[in-house]
Design an enzyme around this catalytic site. Structure first.
Site, PDB file in Angstrom:
ATOM      1  N   ASP A  11      21.740  -1.148   8.820  1.00  0.00           N
ATOM      2  CA  ASP A  11      22.743  -1.011   7.762  1.00  0.00           C
ATOM      3  C   ASP A  11      22.355  -1.986   6.655  1.00  0.00           C
ATOM      4  OD1 ASP A  11      25.043  -0.558   6.281  1.00  0.00           O
ATOM      5  OD2 ASP A  11      26.312  -0.456   8.069  1.00  0.00           O
ATOM      6  N   ASP A 105      21.990   4.242   3.070  1.00  0.00           N
ATOM      7  CA  ASP A 105      21.772   2.854   3.478  1.00  0.00           C
ATOM      8  C   ASP A 105      21.907   2.625   4.972  1.00  0.00           C
ATOM      9  OD1 ASP A 105      24.585   3.091   3.674  1.00  0.00           O
ATOM     10  OD2 ASP A 105      24.737   0.919   3.514  1.00  0.00           O
ATOM     11  N   GLU A 106      21.909   3.697   5.758  1.00  0.00           N
ATOM     12  CA  GLU A 106      22.203   3.533   7.172  1.00  0.00           C
ATOM     13  C   GLU A 106      21.414   4.532   7.998  1.00  0.00           C
ATOM     14  OE1 GLU A 106      26.097   3.835   9.468  1.00  0.00           O
ATOM     15  OE2 GLU A 106      26.681   3.102   7.505  1.00  0.00           O
TER      16      GLU A 106
END
Length: 502
Positions: A11, A105-106
């Site tokens: 993350d 973003d993950e």
DNA sequence: TCTGGGGTCCTAGGACCC
DNA sequence: TCTGGGGTCCTAGGACCC
């Protein structure tokens, strides 16, 4: 669950805001808020400095400004974030063939499938090396969670934030979860949390104690059973690399509620066209058209229509959306309109052939009067729609039409295009002074700070007329020397999931 | 200055078919 | 013409996630 903590969850920390700080040296260490800047905007991401003022994701911008009046407020630059995300995903791809992106973003990574780690020590080493590589490649920090299941890996990365790594040894799941709030379990949101609290269940231990039957009674078959398993730390969901998209949709919230039926119809047509552009861009066609309407009082309704075969024809989608709009009462005003397509099929010649046939049949069977009426309507509106320039990515009506009066008018005035061209945070280049970014604009002026990602000190600020010939918008510069920028537009596409960073 | 935009999954009722 | 029971598709809404 597995015997070794070989499921990794990455993350990125305050992703959008961190990317802006990396590209704008004067913002480093300062509160930064990225989100919609219009009267109805919300926060997409707040930097850790801004979070100290109480600003967080999904908060209305007005509230954020009251809490942190001196923060920098920037519009999101998705192409830029996508390029950085592509670099990160590429690094993950080196660890394993099984990478499951959840958003820009993950992502989950199955380290076992990659053969790089089969025990705790190995997994930790891979995780730390990954964090170092991400920093070196993008200049940004990411947090890593390692565990024997997806759920625990995700909880671990949350615990690791910011800029850390947490590893949960398999076997410790239950003890670890027991004292925590039910809200720690992914999938338990405000509504489920309230529901459980009214039943006297607030911790994960309470969930276990309640038992499966009770949870099924409270939450229903599927949700209750899976929640019980999660509470016990049981989670066998595999990391899945390829997930096909199931729907494509676009929507706009308007700065001012729309009342005029013609204007509403015009907006629906524009949305339908934007939706089809995205649909085609993703290589799909679809069967079900969905119209979404949020009214003045925030009540939201959808109307849908399923065609006989998949389509990617703008006219077919537009006309379906128009028919659906006829079913909706808009008196009182409309704050949001959306158009979506689901029931996706891969775009192939066969699909199109079948679709053409289905349409021919449908037309043959349709009533002549209704056909003629629909066609007359779309002609006129198509002309009006074509006159409107498409908004650049990330700049919706809220940013681009601030304060626009609600009326039957064609947007796209000079003042409005200046607002779009000089949106806060966007990169520019001056013929003499070089690279910089827009700090703000208004009243025919635009203020620029001249600095680059590599600068060590904050750059100088200058103000220009919005039509200064020496100043022009430009592409983002790489955050790390030799790195990619947002200009390529060829970064791997993140498929399922949202576009926002928490 | 109260509430974005893009998704996923689940539920429930009715139509329709066997 | 006194009532079953499934399965599937469609529609609408809601919860949740980033």
């Amino acid at each position: 669950m597995r015997a070794a903590p070989t499921i990794l969850h990455l993350d990125m920390d305050a992703f959008f805001a961190a990317a802006e700080q990396a590209s704008k040296p004067s913002l480093r260490g300062k509160p930064v808020v990225v989100g919609g800047l219009g009267p109805r905007g919300v926060v997409a991401t707040a930097s850790y400095e801004a979070r100290r003022f109480g600003v967080h994701s999904a908060m209305p911008m007005g509230q954020a400004r009251r809490l942190a009046p001196n923060a920098a407020y920037l519009v999101p630059r998705f192409a830029f974030y996508r390029a950085i995300s592509g670099q990160v995903m590429e690094l993950l791809g080196r660890l394993s063939p099984l990478v499951e992106p959840l958003s820009l973003d993950e992502a989950f990574v199955d380290l076992e499938a990659g053969g790089l780690a089969d025990d705790s020590a190995g997994a930790r080493a891979v995780g730390e090396r990954l964090r170092a590589e991400i920093l070196a490649t993008t200049g940004l920090t990411g947090s890593v969670g390692l565990a024997g299941s997806k759920m625990l890996a995700k909880i671990a990365s949350e615990e690791a934030k910011p800029d850390g790594l947490v590893l949960y040894e398999p076997g410790t799941e239950r003890a670890l979860l027991a004292p925590r709030s039910v809200r720690i379990i992914p999938g338990v949101g405000p509504a489920t949390g309230d529901h459980l609290r009214r039943a006297g269940i607030t911790t994960v231990a309470d969930l276990v104690e309640a038992g499966e039957d009770e949870l099924v009674r409270i939450l229903g078959r599927s949700h209750g059973a899976s929640l019980y398993r999660m509470a016990l730390g049981h989670d066998d969901r595999p990391v899945v690399a390829e997930r096909d998209a199931k729907s494509v949709s676009v929507e706009d919230t308007f700065d001012v509620d729309l009342h005029d039926r013609l204007r509403i119809r015009l907006e629906v047509e524009r949305l339908a066209e934007r939706c089809v552009r995205r649909l085609r861009g993703s290589g799909h066609s679809g069967r079900t058209i969905v119209l979404k309407v949020r009214r003045y009082d925030f009540s939201t309704l959808t109307r849908s229509e399923t065609l006989r075969g998949p389509t990617d024809d703008p006219l077919v989608v537009r006309e379906a959306a128009e028919r659906l709009l006829e079913l909706v009462d808009t008196t009182g005003g409309v704050r949001l309109l959306g158009v979506g397509v689901s029931g996706l099929a891969d775009y192939t010649q066969e699909d199109l052939f079948a679709q053409a046939e289905a349409e021919a049949e449908a037309e043959a069977g349709a009533e002549a009067g209704a056909e003629a009426g629909a066609e007359a309507g779309t002609e006129t509106d198509a002309a009006a729609g074509a006159a409107v320039p498409a908004a650049p990515e990330g700049v919706g009506p809220s940013a681009g039409r601030a304060g626009a009066a609600e009326a039957v008018e064609v947007p796209g005035t000079a003042a409005e295009s200046a607002v779009r061209r000089w949106a806060p945070g966007h990169d520019v280049r001056h013929a003499v002074l070089g690279a910089g970014w827009v700090q703000g604009s208004g009243l025919g002026r635009v203020t620029v700070r001249f600095e680059e990602p590599g600068s060590t000190a904050p750059g100088r600020v200058r103000t220009f007329a919005v039509d200064d010939p020496e100043l022009e918008p430009s592409d983002p510069l790489p955050l790390v020397p030799g790195g990619v920028t947002g200009a390529e537009g060829s970064a791997p596409v993140v498929r399922a999931g949202g576009q926002h960073a928490g």
